[in-house]
Design an enzyme around this catalytic site. Structure first.
Site, PDB file in Angstrom:
ATOM      1  N   CYS A  42       1.065  -1.117   0.450  1.00  0.00           N
ATOM      2  CA  CYS A  42       0.303  -0.094   0.164  1.00  0.00           C
ATOM      3  C   CYS A  42       0.640   1.360   0.028  1.00  0.00           C
ATOM      4  CB  CYS A  42      -1.143   0.088   1.480  1.00  0.00           C
ATOM      5  SG  CYS A  42      -2.275  -1.335   1.412  1.00  0.00           S
ATOM      6  N   HIS A  59      -4.338   6.982   1.251  1.00  0.00           N
ATOM      7  CA  HIS A  59      -4.455   5.231   1.311  1.00  0.00           C
ATOM      8  C   HIS A  59      -5.729   5.390   1.582  1.00  0.00           C
ATOM      9  CE1 HIS A  59      -4.080   1.502   0.121  1.00  0.00           C
ATOM     10  NE2 HIS A  59      -4.637   0.929   1.058  1.00  0.00           N
ATOM     11  N   ASN A 108     -10.021  -1.177  -2.123  1.00  0.00           N
ATOM     12  CA  ASN A 108      -8.669  -0.707  -2.181  1.00  0.00           C
ATOM     13  C   ASN A 108      -7.897  -1.219  -2.886  1.00  0.00           C
ATOM     14  OD1 ASN A 108      -6.081  -1.457  -1.299  1.00  0.00           O
ATOM     15  ND2 ASN A 108      -7.136  -1.879   1.493  1.00  0.00           N
TER      16      ASN A 108
HETATM   17  O1  UT7 Z   1      -4.338  -1.135   2.935  1.00  0.00           O
HETATM   18  C1  UT7 Z   1      -4.945  -2.268   4.242  1.00  0.00           C
HETATM   19  C2  UT7 Z   1      -5.324  -3.467   3.792  1.00  0.00           C
HETATM   20  N1  UT7 Z   1      -6.598  -3.726   5.514  1.00  0.00           N
HETATM   21  C3  UT7 Z   1      -7.325  -3.259   5.336  1.00  0.00           C
HETATM   22  O2  UT7 Z   1      -7.894  -1.217   5.227  1.00  0.00           O
HETATM   23  C4  UT7 Z   1      -8.368  -3.443   6.781  1.00  0.00           C
HETATM   24  C5  UT7 Z   1      -8.068  -3.096   7.847  1.00  0.00           C
HETATM   25  N2  UT7 Z   1      -9.206  -3.906   8.733  1.00  0.00           N
HETATM   26  C6  UT7 Z   1     -10.901  -3.470   7.911  1.00  0.00           C
HETATM   27  O3  UT7 Z   1     -11.445  -3.016   7.403  1.00  0.00           O
HETATM   28  C7  UT7 Z   1     -12.369  -4.168   9.304  1.00  0.00           C
HETATM   29  O4  UT7 Z   1     -10.832  -5.167   9.980  1.00  0.00           O
HETATM   30  C8  UT7 Z   1     -12.457  -5.592   8.779  1.00  0.00           C
HETATM   31  C9  UT7 Z   1     -13.512  -4.224   7.348  1.00  0.00           C
HETATM   32  C10 UT7 Z   1     -11.701  -6.155   7.504  1.00  0.00           C
HETATM   33  C11 UT7 Z   1     -13.519  -6.262   9.328  1.00  0.00           C
HETATM   34  O5  UT7 Z   1     -14.433  -5.337  10.081  1.00  0.00           O
HETATM   35  P1  UT7 Z   1     -14.326  -5.447  11.586  1.00  0.00           P
HETATM   36  O6  UT7 Z   1     -15.525  -4.926  11.695  1.00  0.00           O
HETATM   37  O7  UT7 Z   1     -12.899  -5.478  12.332  1.00  0.00           O
HETATM   38  O8  UT7 Z   1     -15.409  -7.111  11.616  1.00  0.00           O
HETATM   39  P2  UT7 Z   1     -14.974  -8.688  12.187  1.00  0.00           P
HETATM   40  O9  UT7 Z   1     -13.550  -8.955  11.298  1.00  0.00           O
HETATM   41  O10 UT7 Z   1     -14.724  -8.330  13.470  1.00  0.00           O
HETATM   42  O11 UT7 Z   1     -16.028  -9.043  11.574  1.00  0.00           O
HETATM   43  C12 UT7 Z   1     -16.990  -8.820  12.265  1.00  0.00           C
HETATM   44  C13 UT7 Z   1     -17.894  -9.964  11.957  1.00  0.00           C
HETATM   45  C14 UT7 Z   1     -17.376 -11.499  11.983  1.00  0.00           C
HETATM   46  O12 UT7 Z   1     -19.062 -12.176  12.528  1.00  0.00           O
HETATM   47  P3  UT7 Z   1     -19.171 -13.038  13.266  1.00  0.00           P
HETATM   48  O13 UT7 Z   1     -18.016 -13.518  14.027  1.00  0.00           O
HETATM   49  O14 UT7 Z   1     -19.023 -11.638  14.449  1.00  0.00           O
HETATM   50  O15 UT7 Z   1     -20.743 -13.925  13.290  1.00  0.00           O
HETATM   51  C15 UT7 Z   1     -17.533 -11.677  10.429  1.00  0.00           C
HETATM   52  O16 UT7 Z   1     -16.943 -13.510   9.922  1.00  0.00           O
HETATM   53  O17 UT7 Z   1     -18.506  -9.672  10.321  1.00  0.00           O
HETATM   54  C16 UT7 Z   1     -18.551 -10.870   9.289  1.00  0.00           C
HETATM   55  N3  UT7 Z   1     -17.472 -10.368   8.026  1.00  0.00           N
HETATM   56  C17 UT7 Z   1     -18.699 -10.669   7.422  1.00  0.00           C
HETATM   57  N4  UT7 Z   1     -19.718 -10.100   6.763  1.00  0.00           N
HETATM   58  C18 UT7 Z   1     -20.172 -10.351   5.807  1.00  0.00           C
HETATM   59  C19 UT7 Z   1     -16.216 -10.708   7.531  1.00  0.00           C
HETATM   60  N5  UT7 Z   1     -16.315  -9.512   6.904  1.00  0.00           N
HETATM   61  C20 UT7 Z   1     -17.946  -9.971   6.478  1.00  0.00           C
HETATM   62  C21 UT7 Z   1     -18.448  -9.421   4.808  1.00  0.00           C
HETATM   63  N6  UT7 Z   1     -19.902  -9.572   4.715  1.00  0.00           N
HETATM   64  N7  UT7 Z   1     -17.733  -8.890   3.736  1.00  0.00           N
END
Ligand code: UT7
Length: 333
Positions: free
Chosen positions: A115, A260, A290
């Site tokens: 990135c 970014h 992204n």
């Molecule tokens: O350039 C750098 C690249 N990376 C990034 O920018 C990513 C940085 N991280 C993030 O933006 C966030 O961590 C995410 C958007 C990836 C995830 O958001 P979060 O609020 O941290 O969600 P989480 O990982 O804690 O997941 C919450 C719930 C989970 O379900 P349970 O275990 O609570 O039942 C996940 O399985 O959301 C679920 N989940 C989804 N649900 C629907 C994860 N991805 C998805 C999805 N659609 N795409």
């Protein structure tokens, strides 16, 4: 010593639009979840017809930057291309771009810092120009993420985030004081290398990629999303302030911030920490997702086209990503 000015900007994104609704065909997700957690509404993916390659997209973005600058390929003295998704294991995509541009003999360098690739590349180009090694450098960020994503529900945390595209700038030596790149600041912390990485293909394995790697999904990128999020929101404001202070400037002096485009919530966090109003920030994650190394040059070229970058404006560019790496650049347009 000359300074490094921005002579032209350009970008290219594939015509294929993939909406959040489209993603629900492959995985258990929803438009609502993706919008709320990431701010993304749609992204661009290359189509499977093989027409677009990283090098071709980079070439289209470069042509737009050359056109804006009123220059031609023959004016380019060196090429730097940032990507985490090279078209082939080797040589680097910059070699293919150089061939597309028809520039045999011109040096071509790939940068692999994910990135932050565009900002690391900018730092190298700026050093080359300042010491007088090259006068005009083409710098491109290009990414094809779509072919490397796990589109099943298991991979949904990553798959919904990424898009394909390319952004380019033509950089040139200027004798004007206080114009162009005022500073770049680069950092990395390899202790977090596996918090956002792709294990396979791997040159420490024999063979480098095997059917069981596909079955076990080691070929797909993996991420510790919370750790990435936490660090991104802390490191980006930190490194931007480091850059501003090195120039005796403050956040209030900034006319435009381009961070970014990782996730709208990350960008909001950065904006809040810096205390910079929304009208002085350019975001486009809702349109493209992204695009990793391409995200800053795409956003910059767009901001220029929308008239948000006036002559004399002070710009802050900042990025964080896999490595971990983070970086900033302070520019006077
Ligand atoms: O350039 C750098 C690249 N990376 C990034 O920018 C990513 C940085 N991280 C993030 O933006 C966030 O961590 C995410 C958007 C990836 C995830 O958001 P979060 O609020 O941290 O969600 P989480 O990982 O804690 O997941 C919450 C719930 C989970 O379900 P349970 O275990 O609570 O039942 C996940 O399985 O959301 C679920 N989940 C989804 N649900 C629907 C994860 N991805 C998805 C999805 N659609 N795409």
């Amino acid at each position: 010593m000359p300074n490094t000015a921005f002579l032209g900007t350009g970008f290219f994104v594939p015509p294929l639009v993939v909406t959040n609704e489209d993603l629900t065909r492959w995985m258990d997700t929803s438009d609502e979840w993706i919008r709320e957690r990431t701010g993304i509404l749609e992204r661009r993916w290359i189509s499977p017809d093989g027409e677009l390659t990283g090098a071709r997209m980079a070439c289209r973005a470069a042509e737009a930057a050359l056109e804006e600058a009123g220059k031609g390929p023959q004016d380019i003295d060196a090429i730097i291309l940032a990507t985490l998704s090279p078209d082939h294991s080797f040589p680097g995509t910059s070699a293919f771009l150089q061939a597309e541009l028809g520039l045999p003999g011109v040096p071509a360098l790939d940068v692999r810092t994910q990135c932050t690739g565009f900002l690391y590349g900018l730092s190298i180009a700026d050093a080359w120009i300042r010491v007088g090694q090259y006068r005009t450098v083409l710098l491109v960020g290009v990414e094809i993420q779509s072919t490397g994503l796990d589109l099943s529900t298991e991979g949904r945390d990553m798959a919904v985030l990424f898009g394909d595209g390319a952004g380019a700038v033509l950089l040139g030596a200027t004798e004007e004081e206080g114009r162009g790149v005022l500073s770049t600041h680069l950092h990395a912390d390899g202790r977090h290398a596996k918090d956002l990485w792709c294990d396979v293909s791997s040159s420490i394995k024999r063979p480098r990629i095997a059917p069981e790697d596909v079955a076990s999904k080691r070929v797909f990128p993996r991420m510790n999303g919370r750790e990435v999020f936490r660090n991104a929101v802390a490191r980006m404001p930190e490194v931007l302030i480091e850059g501003l202070e090195a120039n005796g400037l403050a956040v209030e002096d900034l006319d435009l911030l381009i961070a970014h485009q990782a996730n709208a919530r990350i960008s909001e966090g950065v904006q809040r920490k810096l205390g910079i109003p929304a009208e002085r920030v350019h975001n486009n994650i809702h349109r493209y997702g992204n695009t990793t190394a391409a995200s800053i040059p795409i956003a910059l070229a767009e901001a220029v086209r929308e008239g948000k970058v006036r002559e004399g404006a002070l710009l802050g560019l900042v990025a964080f990503g896999s490595g971990f790496t983070w970086a900033s650049a302070v520019l006077r347009w």
